[in-house]
Write a protein that holds these residues in place. Structure first.
Motif, PDB file in Angstrom:
ATOM      1  N   LEU A  62       0.828  -1.206   0.000  1.00 23.58           N
ATOM      2  CA  LEU A  62       0.000   0.000   0.000  1.00 23.58           C
ATOM      3  C   LEU A  62       0.866   1.261   0.000  1.00 23.58           C
ATOM      4  CD1 LEU A  62      -2.835  -0.970   2.525  1.00 23.58           C
ATOM      5  CD2 LEU A  62      -3.006  -0.789   0.030  1.00 23.58           C
ATOM      6  N   GLY A  63       1.993   1.194   0.708  1.00 26.20           N
ATOM      7  CA  GLY A  63       2.888   2.344   0.733  1.00 26.20           C
ATOM      8  C   GLY A  63       3.452   2.690  -0.632  1.00 26.20           C
ATOM      9  N   LEU A  64       3.604   1.680  -1.484  1.00 26.33           N
ATOM     10  CA  LEU A  64       4.089   1.935  -2.838  1.00 26.33           C
ATOM     11  C   LEU A  64       3.098   2.746  -3.660  1.00 26.33           C
ATOM     12  CD1 LEU A  64       5.620  -1.567  -3.704  1.00 26.33           C
ATOM     13  CD2 LEU A  64       6.880   0.549  -3.304  1.00 26.33           C
ATOM     14  N   LEU A  65       1.822   2.746  -3.240  1.00 20.67           N
ATOM     15  CA  LEU A  65       0.771   3.425  -3.999  1.00 20.67           C
ATOM     16  C   LEU A  65       0.585   4.878  -3.583  1.00 20.67           C
ATOM     17  CD1 LEU A  65      -1.926   0.584  -3.940  1.00 20.67           C
ATOM     18  CD2 LEU A  65      -0.215   1.037  -5.707  1.00 20.67           C
ATOM     19  N   VAL A  66       1.246   5.298  -2.497  1.00 21.24           N
ATOM     20  CA  VAL A  66       1.046   6.654  -1.982  1.00 21.24           C
ATOM     21  C   VAL A  66       2.129   7.580  -2.539  1.00 21.24           C
ATOM     22  CG1 VAL A  66       0.864   8.094   0.074  1.00 21.24           C
ATOM     23  CG2 VAL A  66       0.017   5.738   0.112  1.00 21.24           C
ATOM     24  N   PRO A  67       1.786   8.544  -3.370  1.00 17.74           N
ATOM     25  CA  PRO A  67       2.799   9.473  -3.905  1.00 17.74           C
ATOM     26  C   PRO A  67       3.115  10.575  -2.904  1.00 17.74           C
ATOM     27  CG  PRO A  67       0.653   9.997  -4.817  1.00 17.74           C
ATOM     28  CD  PRO A  67       0.451   8.788  -3.934  1.00 17.74           C
ATOM     29  N   ILE A  68       4.258  11.215  -3.105  1.00 18.02           N
ATOM     30  CA  ILE A  68       4.675  12.304  -2.223  1.00 18.02           C
ATOM     31  C   ILE A  68       3.705  13.471  -2.309  1.00 18.02           C
ATOM     32  CG2 ILE A  68       6.181  13.230  -4.013  1.00 18.02           C
ATOM     33  CD1 ILE A  68       6.646  13.474  -0.169  1.00 18.02           C
ATOM     34  N   HIS A  69       3.016  13.621  -3.438  1.00 14.89           N
ATOM     35  CA  HIS A  69       2.092  14.735  -3.600  1.00 14.89           C
ATOM     36  C   HIS A  69       0.935  14.657  -2.605  1.00 14.89           C
ATOM     37  CE1 HIS A  69       4.058  13.602  -7.367  1.00 14.89           C
ATOM     38  NE2 HIS A  69       4.104  14.893  -7.654  1.00 14.89           N
ATOM     39  N   ALA A  70       0.556  13.424  -2.219  1.00 12.62           N
ATOM     40  CA  ALA A  70      -0.572  13.263  -1.305  1.00 12.62           C
ATOM     41  C   ALA A  70      -0.232  13.713   0.110  1.00 12.62           C
ATOM     42  CB  ALA A  70      -1.029  11.807  -1.289  1.00 12.62           C
ATOM     43  N   THR A  71       1.026  13.683   0.470  1.00 16.70           N
ATOM     44  CA  THR A  71       1.436  14.044   1.834  1.00 16.70           C
ATOM     45  C   THR A  71       2.186  15.374   1.886  1.00 16.70           C
ATOM     46  OG1 THR A  71       3.471  12.748   1.574  1.00 16.70           O
ATOM     47  CG2 THR A  71       1.572  11.625   2.521  1.00 16.70           C
ATOM     48  N   ALA A  72       2.295  16.055   0.773  1.00 17.73           N
ATOM     49  CA  ALA A  72       3.105  17.275   0.725  1.00 17.73           C
ATOM     50  C   ALA A  72       2.551  18.373   1.626  1.00 17.73           C
ATOM     51  CB  ALA A  72       3.211  17.767  -0.717  1.00 17.73           C
TER      52      ALA A  72
END
Length: 276
Positions: free
Chosen positions: A113-123
């Motif tokens: 699941l962590g592979l699916l989370v881009p940096i843009h979502a947590t920026a």
């Protein structure tokens, strides 16, 4: 003299065409770095400059921005990110690959699941957190969000699964602790995977513009891609020869590093099972 089979000729031609397509932007960059403004904006397209202007363009590139600072920041940021990623990923991957515990499957699901989370979502939340801690314009804000790499955990996990269990059992019989096994058995045998991941990590973060553009507003902490934006902002936006020369200076370390680590990179990709 025997002639080459038709299939080998076709294969060589396709590989040559693919290599040319990949190298075309770099060739065009080198060509533009050696041209004057009049040569760049001429109506005819020519890769060979009519007037070799390399020295002048490189001199402009080095004078418009603090190139040494940009390169040093890139080395520091990429080096720290890679160090912490490997420091966290190797023990995690070893535990998931060689130790038996109830949460192993859940951990694997979380990694996927962590592979699916881009940096843009947590920026946005990361920016707010660093702003409240007064850590913007610092190496901490550039490094901290990337110290844990789920891709590194997944990559090392595939590598460690291929390692023989007898090696681990022999180390345990010798009285080694699990941390001792990681430090004295796993790490010395994991260099192909570490080298392969180093290429992925360094290239990704050396070329990253999105996150430095958010957390850095001072040239003292600017990374190489962000430095190119400052270069264009310094009244050199239309001086594409000097801009291409600066781009060559910034991309050259990556090319040299890959050429030196090419053999280990191929070995690591093959042994981790990530090849296509």
């Amino acid at each position: 003299m025997t002639s080459l089979p038709a299939c080998r000729i076709i294969r060589f031609a396709l590989l040559s065409l693919g290599a040319l397509m990949i190298l075309a932007p770099y060739i065009f960059m080198i060509s533009t770095a050696g041209k004057t403004q009049s040569d760049i904006f001429t109506s005819s397209l020519s890769l060979v400059p009519q007037h070799f202007y390399f020295a002048e363009n490189f001199a402009k590139a080095l004078s418009k921005v603090p190139m040494a600072t940009l390169l040093w920041n890139g080395v520091v940021v990429c080096g720290l990110i890679f160090f912490f990623q490997v420091l966290v990923a190797i023990p995690c991957a070893y535990a998931m690959a060689k130790l038996k515990f109830r949460a192993a499957r859940l951990m694997m699901v979380l990694v996927m699941l962590g592979l699916l989370v881009p940096i843009h979502a947590t920026a946005l939340p990361l920016y707010v957190a660093f702003d409240r801690m007064s850590l913007l314009n610092s190496y901490t804000s550039l490094v901290a969000p990337f110290t844990i790499s789920v891709f590194a955990i997944f990559m090392f996990l595939q590598f460690f699964r291929a390692m023989p269990d007898d090696l681990i059992h022999a180390a345990r019989l010798d009285g080694m602790s699990e941390l001792g096994i990681v430090a004295r058995v796993i790490v010395p045998n994991a260099w192909p995977a570490v080298t392969a991941f180093a290429i992925f990590s360094v290239v990704a973060h050396w070329n990253d513009l999105y996150w430095p553009l958010i957390v850095v507003s001072k040239q003292a902490y600017a990374t190489p891609p962000l430095g190119l934006m400052y270069f264009r902002a310094a009244e050199a936006g239309d001086d594409y020869g000097a801009l291409m020369a600066a781009t060559l200076i910034i991309t050259l370390p990556l090319v040299v590093a890959f050429l030196f680590a090419q053999k280990r990179f191929v070995e690591g990709i093959t042994m981790t099972g990530l090849k296509g």
